[in-house]
Design an enzyme around this catalytic site. Structure first.
Site, PDB file in Angstrom:
ATOM      1  N   ARG A  72      70.589 -62.980 -18.016  1.00  0.00           N
ATOM      2  CA  ARG A  72      70.746 -63.111 -19.394  1.00  0.00           C
ATOM      3  C   ARG A  72      71.532 -62.146 -19.864  1.00  0.00           C
ATOM      4  O   ARG A  72      72.350 -62.501 -20.748  1.00  0.00           O
ATOM      5  CB  ARG A  72      69.265 -62.649 -20.120  1.00  0.00           C
ATOM      6  N   VAL A 106      66.630 -59.340 -28.657  1.00  0.00           N
ATOM      7  CA  VAL A 106      67.260 -58.266 -28.008  1.00  0.00           C
ATOM      8  C   VAL A 106      68.741 -58.437 -27.622  1.00  0.00           C
ATOM      9  O   VAL A 106      69.334 -57.556 -26.958  1.00  0.00           O
ATOM     10  CB  VAL A 106      66.535 -57.852 -26.755  1.00  0.00           C
ATOM     11  N   ASP A 107      69.489 -59.389 -28.267  1.00  0.00           N
ATOM     12  CA  ASP A 107      70.824 -59.707 -27.670  1.00  0.00           C
ATOM     13  C   ASP A 107      72.037 -59.178 -28.322  1.00  0.00           C
ATOM     14  O   ASP A 107      73.149 -59.324 -27.834  1.00  0.00           O
ATOM     15  CB  ASP A 107      70.816 -61.315 -27.814  1.00  0.00           C
ATOM     16  N   HIS A 122      61.982 -55.561 -30.642  1.00  0.00           N
ATOM     17  CA  HIS A 122      61.832 -55.595 -29.327  1.00  0.00           C
ATOM     18  C   HIS A 122      62.818 -54.977 -28.358  1.00  0.00           C
ATOM     19  O   HIS A 122      62.751 -55.230 -27.128  1.00  0.00           O
ATOM     20  CB  HIS A 122      61.474 -57.138 -28.800  1.00  0.00           C
ATOM     21  N   GLY A 191      64.432 -68.588 -37.633  1.00  0.00           N
ATOM     22  CA  GLY A 191      64.430 -68.807 -36.395  1.00  0.00           C
ATOM     23  C   GLY A 191      63.569 -68.308 -35.499  1.00  0.00           C
ATOM     24  O   GLY A 191      63.667 -67.857 -34.294  1.00  0.00           O
ATOM     25  N   THR A 192      62.253 -68.042 -35.748  1.00  0.00           N
ATOM     26  CA  THR A 192      60.967 -67.705 -35.110  1.00  0.00           C
ATOM     27  C   THR A 192      60.134 -68.836 -35.007  1.00  0.00           C
ATOM     28  O   THR A 192      59.785 -69.252 -36.117  1.00  0.00           O
ATOM     29  CB  THR A 192      60.814 -66.305 -35.487  1.00  0.00           C
ATOM     30  N   PRO A 218      64.376 -75.494 -38.077  1.00  0.00           N
ATOM     31  CA  PRO A 218      64.705 -76.746 -38.041  1.00  0.00           C
ATOM     32  C   PRO A 218      63.327 -77.481 -37.627  1.00  0.00           C
ATOM     33  O   PRO A 218      63.077 -78.698 -37.858  1.00  0.00           O
ATOM     34  CB  PRO A 218      65.804 -77.099 -37.107  1.00  0.00           C
ATOM     35  N   ALA A 235      69.831 -71.885 -38.616  1.00  0.00           N
ATOM     36  CA  ALA A 235      70.365 -70.735 -39.198  1.00  0.00           C
ATOM     37  C   ALA A 235      71.669 -70.659 -39.705  1.00  0.00           C
ATOM     38  O   ALA A 235      72.269 -70.268 -40.685  1.00  0.00           O
ATOM     39  CB  ALA A 235      70.013 -69.554 -38.483  1.00  0.00           C
TER      40      ALA A 235
HETATM   41  P1  OAD Z   1      60.819 -68.666 -29.690  1.00  0.00           P
HETATM   42  O1  OAD Z   1      61.745 -69.232 -28.484  1.00  0.00           O
HETATM   43  O2  OAD Z   1      59.314 -68.863 -29.511  1.00  0.00           O
HETATM   44  O3  OAD Z   1      61.170 -69.646 -30.918  1.00  0.00           O
HETATM   45  C1  OAD Z   1      62.594 -69.926 -31.361  1.00  0.00           C
HETATM   46  C2  OAD Z   1      62.333 -70.795 -32.693  1.00  0.00           C
HETATM   47  O4  OAD Z   1      63.660 -70.789 -33.215  1.00  0.00           O
HETATM   48  C3  OAD Z   1      61.567 -72.039 -32.749  1.00  0.00           C
HETATM   49  O5  OAD Z   1      60.698 -72.002 -33.700  1.00  0.00           O
HETATM   50  C4  OAD Z   1      62.767 -73.050 -32.894  1.00  0.00           C
HETATM   51  O6  OAD Z   1      62.375 -74.146 -33.817  1.00  0.00           O
HETATM   52  C5  OAD Z   1      63.546 -72.103 -33.893  1.00  0.00           C
HETATM   53  N1  OAD Z   1      65.117 -72.703 -33.662  1.00  0.00           N
HETATM   54  C6  OAD Z   1      65.843 -73.181 -32.675  1.00  0.00           C
HETATM   55  N2  OAD Z   1      67.148 -73.316 -33.032  1.00  0.00           N
HETATM   56  C7  OAD Z   1      67.060 -72.840 -34.399  1.00  0.00           C
HETATM   57  C8  OAD Z   1      68.457 -72.829 -35.152  1.00  0.00           C
HETATM   58  N3  OAD Z   1      69.673 -73.298 -34.687  1.00  0.00           N
HETATM   59  N4  OAD Z   1      68.229 -72.212 -36.416  1.00  0.00           N
HETATM   60  C9  OAD Z   1      66.994 -71.696 -36.707  1.00  0.00           C
HETATM   61  N5  OAD Z   1      65.870 -71.835 -35.760  1.00  0.00           N
HETATM   62  C10 OAD Z   1      65.942 -72.541 -34.840  1.00  0.00           C
HETATM   63  O7  OAD Z   1      61.541 -67.288 -30.227  1.00  0.00           O
HETATM   64  P2  OAD Z   1      60.899 -66.112 -30.917  1.00  0.00           P
HETATM   65  O8  OAD Z   1      59.981 -66.794 -32.009  1.00  0.00           O
HETATM   66  O9  OAD Z   1      62.290 -65.373 -31.513  1.00  0.00           O
HETATM   67  O10 OAD Z   1      59.278 -61.165 -27.249  1.00  0.00           O
HETATM   68  O11 OAD Z   1      59.952 -65.385 -29.874  1.00  0.00           O
HETATM   69  C11 OAD Z   1      59.482 -64.188 -30.360  1.00  0.00           C
HETATM   70  C12 OAD Z   1      59.244 -63.380 -29.226  1.00  0.00           C
HETATM   71  O12 OAD Z   1      58.523 -63.972 -28.109  1.00  0.00           O
HETATM   72  C13 OAD Z   1      60.711 -62.662 -28.512  1.00  0.00           C
HETATM   73  O13 OAD Z   1      61.125 -61.797 -29.112  1.00  0.00           O
HETATM   74  C14 OAD Z   1      60.137 -62.595 -27.283  1.00  0.00           C
HETATM   75  C15 OAD Z   1      59.257 -63.824 -26.888  1.00  0.00           C
HETATM   76  O14 OAD Z   1      58.155 -63.553 -26.193  1.00  0.00           O
HETATM   77  C16 OAD Z   1      59.447 -60.382 -26.370  1.00  0.00           C
HETATM   78  O15 OAD Z   1      60.034 -60.504 -25.369  1.00  0.00           O
HETATM   79  C17 OAD Z   1      58.439 -59.182 -26.478  1.00  0.00           C
END
Ligand code: OAD
Length: 246
Positions: A72, A106-107, A122, A191-192, A218, A235
């Site tokens: 990654r 974390v990127d 994170h 985007g979460t 989206p 986003a």
């Molecule tokens: P997820 O991978 O769970 O969710 C990503 C979200 O981004 C989804 O709701 C998608 O619909 C949305 N998405 C996809 N493409 C997009 C775009 N172009 N613009 C806007 N939104 C878009 O990721 P997180 O919610 O960030 O934690 O996950 C939260 C945490 O879960 C991470 O930080 C990680 C993971 O486990 C740890 O590692 C502690």
């Protein structure tokens, strides 16, 4: 949830004194970074991220988990921040006191876009720390190269400087994020999936404290029901429109 148009949210952004933005993996999707749960392709498809991103997973298979993080890290060196990261960075440069940026990512892409003071809930994938409490012999700069690197005196292993499932978030960072949630007038959740706590709880705290909450995604997210409005776009499309001067 009430409806909200892009123009209405843009007006809120312009009028609001203090905005908190909570980002997740989706903001980096248009940079070519797979979201957490979409990341497993090729060799890595056989493993569940939820099993590897844990201390127990690392102790059971240190080489596998280290190599997954290296994969990654390598992927991230080949990508760049997108218009979403950039819009937030430019706005904060113009109005330094008005925006608090909180990310689950974390990127490092927010920082590479020029955002400063990012609250990284994170951790940082490019940092390392010792798996067990470091002893006098443990010196990160002299760790023996390996998968993972280790201390040649006591065998302690290096691990990525990220928060794994079941681990506490960095206390001061979480506290600063909670302060922003309690004091902001507008929280944008970008985007979460809104499934991982305590990060997702910040949106509930902001709403309870009286802020407007807007989701940018989206697809449906678990925070849609908490939001005053949901903007169903990406986003990189939506943030430049919300934060742009025009
Ligand atoms: P997820 O991978 O769970 O969710 C990503 C979200 O981004 C989804 O709701 C998608 O619909 C949305 N998405 C996809 N493409 C997009 C775009 N172009 N613009 C806007 N939104 C878009 O990721 P997180 O919610 O960030 O934690 O996950 C939260 C945490 O879960 C991470 O930080 C990680 C993971 O486990 C740890 O590692 C502690």
């Amino acid at each position: 949830m009430e409806g909200a148009s892009l123009d209405a949210v843009k007006a809120w952004v312009q009028q609001t004194r203090h905005i908190a933005v909570l980002t997740g993996a989706g903001i980096s999707a248009e940079s070519g970074v797979p979201t957490f749960r979409d990341a497993q392709t090729g060799y890595w498809a056989q493993f569940r991220p939820e099993d590897m991103a844990t201390e127990a997973g690392f102790r059971a298979h240190p080489q596998r988990v280290w190599d997954w993080y290296q994969y990654r890290r390598d992927l991230l060196t080949g990508v760049a921040p997108n218009a979403g990261h950039q819009a937030l960075a430019v706005f904060a440069q113009q109005y330094p006191d008005r925006l608090t940026l909180i990310t689950q990512n974390v990127d490092g892409l927010h920082q590479r876009a020029g955002s400063v003071g990012v609250l990284c809930l994170h951790g940082d994938i490019f940092e390392n720390r010792w798996l067990d409490a470091p002893r006098n012999c443990c010196d990160i700069d002299h760790a023996v190269a390996g998968h993972p690197p280790y201390c040649d005196r006591c065998g302690n292993l290096l691990r990525p400087g990220v928060v794994w499932f079941g681990e506490a978030l960095p206390f001061a960072t979480l506290e600063a994020a909670q302060h922003a949630a309690h004091t902001c007038d507008l929280m944008l959740v970008v985007g979460t999936a809104g499934a991982v706590y305590p990060a997702a709880g910040l949106a509930h705290q902001a709403r309870a404290a009286g802020a407007r909450v807007v989701v940018v995604n989206p697809a449906p997210s678990e925070l849609d029901g908490t939001a005053h409005g949901v903007l169903h776009g990406t986003a990189a499309e939506v943030l430049p429109q919300l934060f742009g001067a025009g």
